[in-house]
Design a protein around this motif. Structure first.
Motif, mmCIF file in Angstrom:
data_model
loop_
_atom_site.group_PDB
_atom_site.id
_atom_site.type_symbol
_atom_site.label_atom_id
_atom_site.label_comp_id
_atom_site.label_asym_id
_atom_site.label_seq_id
_atom_site.Cartn_x
_atom_site.Cartn_y
_atom_site.Cartn_z
ATOM 1 N N LEU A 1 -4.116 51.940 17.886
ATOM 2 C CA LEU A 1 -4.313 50.660 18.579
ATOM 3 C C LEU A 1 -3.087 50.254 19.394
ATOM 4 C CD1 LEU A 1 -6.218 48.700 15.837
ATOM 5 C CD2 LEU A 1 -7.092 49.350 18.085
ATOM 6 N N GLY A 2 -1.967 50.890 19.140
ATOM 7 C CA GLY A 2 -0.758 50.630 19.924
ATOM 8 C C GLY A 2 -0.252 49.210 19.788
ATOM 9 N N ARG A 3 -0.097 48.526 20.913
ATOM 10 C CA ARG A 3 0.515 47.188 20.889
ATOM 11 C C ARG A 3 -0.345 46.150 20.183
ATOM 12 N NH1 ARG A 3 -0.356 44.406 26.668
ATOM 13 N NH2 ARG A 3 -2.494 45.087 26.948
ATOM 14 N N ASP A 4 -1.639 46.442 19.956
ATOM 15 C CA ASP A 4 -2.501 45.506 19.232
ATOM 16 C C ASP A 4 -2.572 45.809 17.737
ATOM 17 O OD1 ASP A 4 -3.249 43.778 21.277
ATOM 18 O OD2 ASP A 4 -4.842 45.118 21.962
ATOM 19 N N ALA A 5 -1.857 46.818 17.277
ATOM 20 C CA ALA A 5 -1.920 47.201 15.858
ATOM 21 C C ALA A 5 -1.475 46.067 14.940
ATOM 22 C CB ALA A 5 -1.068 48.439 15.610
#
Length: 180
Positions: A97-101
């Protein structure tokens, strides 16, 4: 000379008609699409099963349900006795999810053994009618079950649904300040 003036006049009128067509034709096509429902997709369907009838997470027969952030979405998976591969699968999805993790908390329901970093564990206190070993549920920040996935769902499909959910439900601008 009069012939040149007539050709110029026709040319000017054709340019004016083309200009009107450039601006009016898309509006006419859009109106036709809306009026006769032509060319409009029926809508996007989530890969998971919608679960409006499930009780809120706080009403599930679980001991010590915890999530990392107050406004986090929860990714809860029902862990059979040996679920190391499944736990690793959802850990990798969480990282993807990257920056939304940081907006997702993972919760392992049942199972034994070490919990992977960033996840919490909760034990079932009694068998629930909707319980299904290997199933994955997505809960909104208020604890309502949004989607359920069968154990054999493709990870990419879950990732796609989560990205869409997070995109359609943006993080409050004050959430990061509140967390600090």
């Amino acid at each position: 000379m009069p012939h040149d003036a007539a050709v110029s006049s026709v040319s000017s009128r054709l340019k004016l008609l083309a200009l009107f067509a450039v601006f009016l034709l898309p509006m006419a096509v859009a109106w036709g699409m809306v009026e006769w429902r032509l060319g409009i997709p029926e809508g996007r369907i989530a890969h998971g099963q919608l679960t409006p009838d499930l009780p809120a997470l706080e009403d599930w027969p679980l001991a010590e349900v915890a999530k990392q952030g107050e406004d986090d979405w929860v990714l809860a998976f029902d862990c059979p006795a040996d679920c190391d591969a499944q736990a690793d699968r959802w850990w990798r999805l969480h990282r993807a999810l990257g920056r939304d993790a940081h907006r997702i908390s993972r919760l392992r329901l049942g199972g034994s053994g070490e919990v992977l970093p960033g996840a919490a564990a909760a034990a079932w206190t009694e068998a629930a009618a909707w319980r299904s070993p290997g199933r994955l549920w997505v809960f909104d920040p208020d604890g309502r079950a949004v989607l359920a996935y069968a154990p054999d769902v493709e990870t990419a499909q879950v990732l796609e649904d989560l990205e869409l959910l997070l995109e359609r439900n943006p993080e409050s601008p004050m959430a990061r300040l509140h967390a600090e």
